[in-house]
Design a protein around this motif. Sequence first.
Motif, PDB file in Angstrom:
ATOM      1  N   TYR A   8       0.836  -1.200   0.000  1.00  0.00           N
ATOM      2  CA  TYR A   8       0.000   0.000   0.000  1.00  0.00           C
ATOM      3  C   TYR A   8       0.875   1.256   0.000  1.00  0.00           C
ATOM      4  CZ  TYR A   8      -3.579   3.283   1.702  1.00  0.00           C
ATOM      5  OH  TYR A   8      -4.427   4.336   1.854  1.00  0.00           O
ATOM      6  N   LEU A   9       1.915   1.255   0.805  1.00  0.00           N
ATOM      7  CA  LEU A   9       2.838   2.380   0.854  1.00  0.00           C
ATOM      8  C   LEU A   9       3.507   2.595  -0.501  1.00  0.00           C
ATOM      9  CD1 LEU A   9       4.534   4.558   2.199  1.00  0.00           C
ATOM     10  CD2 LEU A   9       5.988   2.767   3.164  1.00  0.00           C
ATOM     11  N   GLY A  10       3.904   1.516  -1.159  1.00  0.00           N
ATOM     12  CA  GLY A  10       4.518   1.643  -2.475  1.00  0.00           C
ATOM     13  C   GLY A  10       3.576   2.258  -3.491  1.00  0.00           C
ATOM     14  N   ALA A  11       2.304   1.865  -3.443  1.00  0.00           N
ATOM     15  CA  ALA A  11       1.319   2.420  -4.374  1.00  0.00           C
ATOM     16  C   ALA A  11       1.135   3.914  -4.157  1.00  0.00           C
ATOM     17  CB  ALA A  11      -0.011   1.690  -4.204  1.00  0.00           C
ATOM     18  N   VAL A  12       1.000   4.289  -2.899  1.00  0.00           N
ATOM     19  CA  VAL A  12       0.775   5.698  -2.595  1.00  0.00           C
ATOM     20  C   VAL A  12       2.022   6.527  -2.886  1.00  0.00           C
ATOM     21  CG1 VAL A  12       0.197   7.318  -0.751  1.00  0.00           C
ATOM     22  CG2 VAL A  12      -0.995   5.141  -0.909  1.00  0.00           C
ATOM     23  N   ALA A  13       3.208   5.926  -2.750  1.00  0.00           N
ATOM     24  CA  ALA A  13       4.449   6.638  -3.081  1.00  0.00           C
ATOM     25  C   ALA A  13       4.474   7.031  -4.552  1.00  0.00           C
ATOM     26  CB  ALA A  13       5.652   5.767  -2.743  1.00  0.00           C
ATOM     27  N   LEU A  14       3.935   6.180  -5.423  1.00  0.00           N
ATOM     28  CA  LEU A  14       3.859   6.522  -6.845  1.00  0.00           C
ATOM     29  C   LEU A  14       2.948   7.725  -7.072  1.00  0.00           C
ATOM     30  CD1 LEU A  14       3.614   2.939  -8.407  1.00  0.00           C
ATOM     31  CD2 LEU A  14       5.500   4.561  -8.690  1.00  0.00           C
ATOM     32  N   VAL A  15       1.844   7.771  -6.334  1.00  0.00           N
ATOM     33  CA  VAL A  15       0.945   8.918  -6.444  1.00  0.00           C
ATOM     34  C   VAL A  15       1.643  10.179  -5.959  1.00  0.00           C
ATOM     35  CG1 VAL A  15      -1.240   9.912  -5.681  1.00  0.00           C
ATOM     36  CG2 VAL A  15      -1.102   7.460  -6.165  1.00  0.00           C
ATOM     37  N   ALA A  16       2.333  10.074  -4.828  1.00  0.00           N
ATOM     38  CA  ALA A  16       3.018  11.240  -4.261  1.00  0.00           C
ATOM     39  C   ALA A  16       4.097  11.770  -5.190  1.00  0.00           C
ATOM     40  CB  ALA A  16       3.624  10.877  -2.904  1.00  0.00           C
ATOM     41  N   ALA A  17       4.843  10.871  -5.822  1.00  0.00           N
ATOM     42  CA  ALA A  17       5.934  11.282  -6.706  1.00  0.00           C
ATOM     43  C   ALA A  17       5.428  12.105  -7.883  1.00  0.00           C
ATOM     44  CB  ALA A  17       6.699  10.061  -7.209  1.00  0.00           C
ATOM     45  N   GLY A  18       4.221  11.799  -8.342  1.00  0.00           N
ATOM     46  CA  GLY A  18       3.681  12.513  -9.482  1.00  0.00           C
ATOM     47  C   GLY A  18       2.763  13.661  -9.143  1.00  0.00           C
ATOM     48  N   TYR A  19       2.645  13.963  -7.836  1.00  0.00           N
ATOM     49  CA  TYR A  19       1.690  14.986  -7.415  1.00  0.00           C
ATOM     50  C   TYR A  19       2.421  16.289  -7.108  1.00  0.00           C
ATOM     51  CZ  TYR A  19      -3.203  15.689  -6.305  1.00  0.00           C
ATOM     52  OH  TYR A  19      -4.512  16.074  -6.358  1.00  0.00           O
ATOM     53  N   ALA A  20       2.438  17.205  -8.040  1.00  0.00           N
ATOM     54  CA  ALA A  20       3.141  18.477  -7.874  1.00  0.00           C
ATOM     55  C   ALA A  20       2.567  19.247  -6.696  1.00  0.00           C
ATOM     56  CB  ALA A  20       3.031  19.315  -9.147  1.00  0.00           C
ATOM     57  N   ASP A  21       3.450  19.796  -5.852  1.00  0.00           N
ATOM     58  CA  ASP A  21       2.991  20.598  -4.732  1.00  0.00           C
ATOM     59  C   ASP A  21       2.687  22.014  -5.223  1.00  0.00           C
ATOM     60  OD1 ASP A  21       2.194  20.891  -2.163  1.00  0.00           O
ATOM     61  OD2 ASP A  21       4.196  21.077  -1.300  1.00  0.00           O
ATOM     62  N   PHE A  22       1.886  22.743  -4.442  1.00  0.00           N
ATOM     63  CA  PHE A  22       1.382  24.024  -4.926  1.00  0.00           C
ATOM     64  C   PHE A  22       2.455  25.085  -5.152  1.00  0.00           C
ATOM     65  CE2 PHE A  22      -0.644  28.204  -4.559  1.00  0.00           C
ATOM     66  CZ  PHE A  22      -1.553  28.095  -5.609  1.00  0.00           C
ATOM     67  N   PRO A  23       3.524  25.189  -4.345  1.00  0.00           N
ATOM     68  CA  PRO A  23       4.527  26.216  -4.631  1.00  0.00           C
ATOM     69  C   PRO A  23       5.061  26.184  -6.062  1.00  0.00           C
ATOM     70  CG  PRO A  23       4.873  25.393  -2.429  1.00  0.00           C
ATOM     71  CD  PRO A  23       3.792  24.538  -3.036  1.00  0.00           C
ATOM     72  N   LEU A  24       5.261  24.985  -6.633  1.00  0.00           N
ATOM     73  CA  LEU A  24       5.718  24.921  -8.019  1.00  0.00           C
ATOM     74  C   LEU A  24       4.612  25.370  -8.968  1.00  0.00           C
ATOM     75  CD1 LEU A  24       7.997  24.182  -9.964  1.00  0.00           C
ATOM     76  CD2 LEU A  24       7.083  21.841 -10.042  1.00  0.00           C
ATOM     77  N   ILE A  25       3.371  24.992  -8.651  1.00  0.00           N
ATOM     78  CA  ILE A  25       2.245  25.448  -9.477  1.00  0.00           C
ATOM     79  C   ILE A  25       2.119  26.967  -9.385  1.00  0.00           C
ATOM     80  CG2 ILE A  25      -0.252  25.285  -9.826  1.00  0.00           C
ATOM     81  CD1 ILE A  25      -0.139  22.467  -8.644  1.00  0.00           C
ATOM     82  N   ALA A  26       2.250  27.527  -8.167  1.00  0.00           N
ATOM     83  CA  ALA A  26       2.179  28.969  -7.988  1.00  0.00           C
ATOM     84  C   ALA A  26       3.312  29.667  -8.735  1.00  0.00           C
ATOM     85  CB  ALA A  26       2.229  29.322  -6.497  1.00  0.00           C
ATOM     86  N   TYR A  27       4.489  29.059  -8.716  1.00  0.00           N
ATOM     87  CA  TYR A  27       5.616  29.604  -9.472  1.00  0.00           C
ATOM     88  C   TYR A  27       5.268  29.679 -10.953  1.00  0.00           C
ATOM     89  CZ  TYR A  27      10.317  29.910 -11.491  1.00  0.00           C
ATOM     90  OH  TYR A  27      11.418  30.293 -12.203  1.00  0.00           O
ATOM     91  N   HIS A  28       4.620  28.629 -11.467  1.00  0.00           N
ATOM     92  CA  HIS A  28       4.193  28.606 -12.868  1.00  0.00           C
ATOM     93  C   HIS A  28       3.173  29.713 -13.137  1.00  0.00           C
ATOM     94  CE1 HIS A  28       2.845  27.090 -16.752  1.00  0.00           C
ATOM     95  NE2 HIS A  28       1.608  27.030 -16.282  1.00  0.00           N
ATOM     96  N   PHE A  29       2.207  29.864 -12.239  1.00  0.00           N
ATOM     97  CA  PHE A  29       1.203  30.913 -12.403  1.00  0.00           C
ATOM     98  C   PHE A  29       1.850  32.302 -12.463  1.00  0.00           C
ATOM     99  CE2 PHE A  29      -2.392  28.297 -10.212  1.00  0.00           C
ATOM    100  CZ  PHE A  29      -2.441  27.470 -11.318  1.00  0.00           C
TER     101      PHE A  29
END
Length: 395
Positions: free
Chosen positions: A214-235
């Motif tokens: 279960y941890l391995g599965a969720v780690a894949l989701v976390a790795a691909g989930y951009a955090d908001f500061p990078l999104i805000a930087y893009h904005f």
Amino acid sequence: MPQETAALKFVILLGFVSLCADATYEGARSITGAYLEVLGANGTLVGLIEGFGELIGYGFRLVIGYLSDQTRKYWGITTLGYFLNTAVVPFLALAGRWEVAAGLMIAERTGKAVRTPPRDALLSHGVSQMGRGFGFGLHEAMDQTGAVLGPLAVAAVIYWWGGYQNGFVILIVPAILGLLVLLVLQKLYPNPQDFEVETVADAEKGLPQVFWIYLGAVALVAAGYADFPLIAYHFQKQQIASGLTIPLFYALAMGVDAVAALIFGKLFDRIGISILMLAVVFSCLFAPLAFSSSTNLALAGMVLWGVGMGAQESILKATIAGLVSKDKRASAYGTFSAGYGLAWFLGSTLMGVLYDWSMTVLVVFSVFSQFMAIPFLLWVKWQADTQKQSVSSNS
């Protein structure tokens, strides 16, 4: 007072503490990406700073979870964490260099690391009286209500007085209020463990194999989930939103997060982990939209980003509470958070580098990493269903 009523009040009061804490640090995080850009940081630095903060914050939870279970000082460690998590935020107003701001951001993440495993363990006892999915969903909804109010307060301050520094100063108000309620709460409910009834599963020791998958599965989701500061930087860089409207984008996502947490939490109590797979399918689509050059598409991307966050924050914790005995639960939450944080660090750092190199590759990485979690989640679902059938046949 009936156990169910007392447990509900406990969950609501602890949710209010989280509401105040989230208003404080999420209000700050709604502008830290843009703030770092103003202070001279580039995309790679923003991704590295945010990722390293998450790495320290999540990795430290491994130690804190184990320490909490060994000492049984759940309330004391929780209080220390909340204090550090919120007290450093107003000092961001005094940061004149990106290096100073980065240090304060990492300190805030460390405080969250200290308080999260023991807090989640305490919460898991209370939610056992009302359905784990709904209980964690309710807490997340209140948590994200604060995450909406904080950015809105910051946006209002910037509108009236201007400057990111003034936005940080106002956040001292929810920080103090949350700490006061927390001190009262632990006096009213000194032993939340009493809410949870002993079950056959409590006799099992250690962390089962299904937990690690279960941890391995969720780690894949976390790795691909951009955090908001990078999104805000893009904005900020692409002029999709201004310093005034960026917090409003974040507030929208947090509002969606709160509603999604309640809905997905309730659905989890009915149909189990299958609902998480549906949430992953939705969240896979956020990156192509959020990292576009269109304001309307970026808004849609933030809605999907909020859906994914709400589902993760409610369902992930509820699932762990059903997999691990309560005397090992803080350790489980700490271990889970450490793995999640490591994946988030690697993913955030890579996406920061990819942002400066190729936006298309960044989007492909985000979508592919999250989608690859679905087969592992299917295996976890099969294992959970098998375990339920075994328990039913033995009872």
